[in-house]
Design a protein around this motif. Structure first.
Motif, short mmCIF file in Angstrom:
data_model
loop_
_atom_site.label_atom_id
_atom_site.label_comp_id
_atom_site.label_asym_id
_atom_site.label_seq_id
_atom_site.Cartn_x
_atom_site.Cartn_y
_atom_site.Cartn_z
N GLY A 42 0.86 -1.19 0.01
CA GLY A 42 -0.10 -0.20 0.07
C GLY A 42 0.91 1.34 -0.12
O GLY A 42 2.40 1.30 0.18
N LYS A 43 0.00 2.51 -0.09
CA LYS A 43 0.89 3.63 -0.13
C LYS A 43 0.85 4.00 1.53
O LYS A 43 -0.04 4.06 1.92
CB LYS A 43 -0.01 4.74 -0.98
N GLY A 44 1.89 4.48 1.53
CA GLY A 44 1.91 4.83 3.28
C GLY A 44 1.50 6.14 3.48
O GLY A 44 1.01 7.02 2.77
N SER A 45 0.87 6.24 4.66
CA SER A 45 0.31 7.59 5.03
C SER A 45 0.80 7.85 6.59
O SER A 45 1.61 7.34 7.24
CB SER A 45 -1.22 7.37 5.21
N MET A 46 0.13 9.11 7.06
CA MET A 46 0.77 9.41 8.22
C MET A 46 0.35 8.33 9.56
O MET A 46 1.00 8.27 10.57
CB MET A 46 -0.13 10.56 9.03
N THR A 47 -0.59 7.49 9.52
CA THR A 47 -0.96 6.49 10.36
C THR A 47 0.03 5.43 10.26
O THR A 47 0.32 4.84 11.49
CB THR A 47 -2.24 5.81 10.01
N ASP A 48 1.16 5.34 9.34
CA ASP A 48 1.92 4.25 9.15
C ASP A 48 3.39 4.98 9.92
O ASP A 48 4.11 4.28 10.06
CB ASP A 48 2.30 3.97 7.90
N LEU A 49 3.47 6.11 10.29
CA LEU A 49 4.52 6.88 10.82
C LEU A 49 5.31 6.12 11.90
O LEU A 49 6.45 5.63 11.83
CB LEU A 49 4.41 8.41 11.20
N PRO A 50 4.48 5.41 12.92
CA PRO A 50 5.36 4.81 13.90
C PRO A 50 5.92 3.62 13.71
O PRO A 50 7.03 3.26 14.01
CB PRO A 50 4.24 4.64 15.00
N ARG A 70 11.53 13.60 10.01
CA ARG A 70 11.89 13.78 8.40
C ARG A 70 10.85 12.82 7.72
O ARG A 70 10.24 13.16 6.71
CB ARG A 70 13.16 13.15 8.22
N PHE A 71 10.63 11.64 8.38
CA PHE A 71 9.60 10.71 8.14
C PHE A 71 8.17 11.53 7.81
O PHE A 71 7.49 11.52 6.98
CB PHE A 71 9.44 9.55 8.81
N LYS A 72 8.01 12.33 8.83
CA LYS A 72 6.59 12.84 9.08
C LYS A 72 6.42 13.86 7.89
O LYS A 72 5.41 13.90 7.42
CB LYS A 72 6.29 13.56 10.38
N SER A 73 7.45 14.56 7.67
CA SER A 73 7.39 15.51 6.71
C SER A 73 7.35 15.06 5.43
O SER A 73 6.61 15.48 4.33
CB SER A 73 8.76 16.17 6.66
N GLY A 74 7.92 13.85 4.97
CA GLY A 74 7.75 12.94 4.03
C GLY A 74 6.38 12.67 3.49
O GLY A 74 5.90 12.71 2.53
N LEU A 75 5.83 12.10 4.49
CA LEU A 75 4.47 11.41 4.36
C LEU A 75 3.23 12.54 4.27
O LEU A 75 2.40 12.39 3.56
CB LEU A 75 4.09 10.72 5.86
N LYS A 76 3.75 13.84 4.77
CA LYS A 76 2.60 14.82 4.52
C LYS A 76 2.84 15.34 3.23
O LYS A 76 1.81 15.91 2.65
CB LYS A 76 3.09 16.06 5.42
N ASN A 77 3.96 15.29 2.58
CA ASN A 77 4.15 16.12 1.25
C ASN A 77 3.77 15.07 0.15
O ASN A 77 5.00 14.01 -0.13
CB ASN A 77 5.55 16.38 1.06
#
Length: 199
Positions: A42-50, A70-77
């Motif tokens: 699947g496509k990663g989303s903010m819920t996958d961050l942890p 950095r991961f959070k910023s990437g998932l937002k963009n």
């Protein structure tokens, strides 16, 4: 008149390319089979961050490339970044992160991590080849892969797929280790051997 036609043609080509990129970014989640086991792709989303942070830390230990911010910023963009994740029995076991440069017609694989217990099962190979095919769908010209100079496994994987070492960047990581950049040109078809799925 000729100049107007050239401008119209160029704009038309650019519009079609942008549409292909946008369509490729709208990734549809699905079940896939890799080396006889089923995974959710699947496509990663903010819920996958942890879970993404957990996999990165498990795969690289003290040599993690990024922190949670950095991961959070990437998932937002979502405009130029793309995360693909693999889950097995609801556990996130691998991910790949790419950045798309429309100007350079390039797809840059910035991060690839597989949980230690799931390494050598073909997951990294599957994720990289999926991104290569996705880059072709976007009509991009090349795929770039960056990793630590000491990461022999990743370098062996991308070399098997036709990537060529193009440069080394000294002191790229916080601990002073160099990074190596590999590149794959997409103007030639690379046939991917299923025998490499054990990597």
């Amino acid at each position: 008149m000729l100049n107007k036609f050239k401008e119209w043609y160029r704009q038309n080509i650019n519009d079609r390319k942008e549409q292909r990129i946008n369509e490729a970014l709208e990734f549809k989640n699905r079940i896939v089979e890799i080396s006889g086991m089923k995974y959710f792709l699947g496509k990663g989303s903010m819920t996958d961050l942890p879970d993404i942070v957990k996999v990165d830390q498990a795969a690289y230990g003290s040599k993690v490339k990024w922190g949670p911010k950095r991961f959070k910023s990437g998932l937002k963009n979502q405009n130029d970044r793309f995360y693909l994740i693999l889950r097995h029995a609801d556990e996130l076991v691998g991910f790949i992160c790419i950045v798309i440069s429309r100007k350079k017609s390039c797809c840059h694989i910035e991060n690839l991590a597989i949980m230690p217990g799931f390494q050598k099962r073909g997951l990294g190979y599957f994720l990289v080849t999926t991104i290569i095919e996705r880059a072709r769908e976007m009509d991009l010209r090349r795929v770039v892969f960056t990793c630590r100079k000491s990461n022999d496994r990743s370098q062996s994987l991308v070399r098997d797929l036709g990537f060529v070492l193009v440069e080394e960047e000294p002191n790229y990581y916080d601990d002073g280790e160099a990074a190596v950049n590999y590149q794959l040109h997409l103007d030639q078809r690379n046939y991917l051997a299923a025998s490499n799925f054990g990597r």
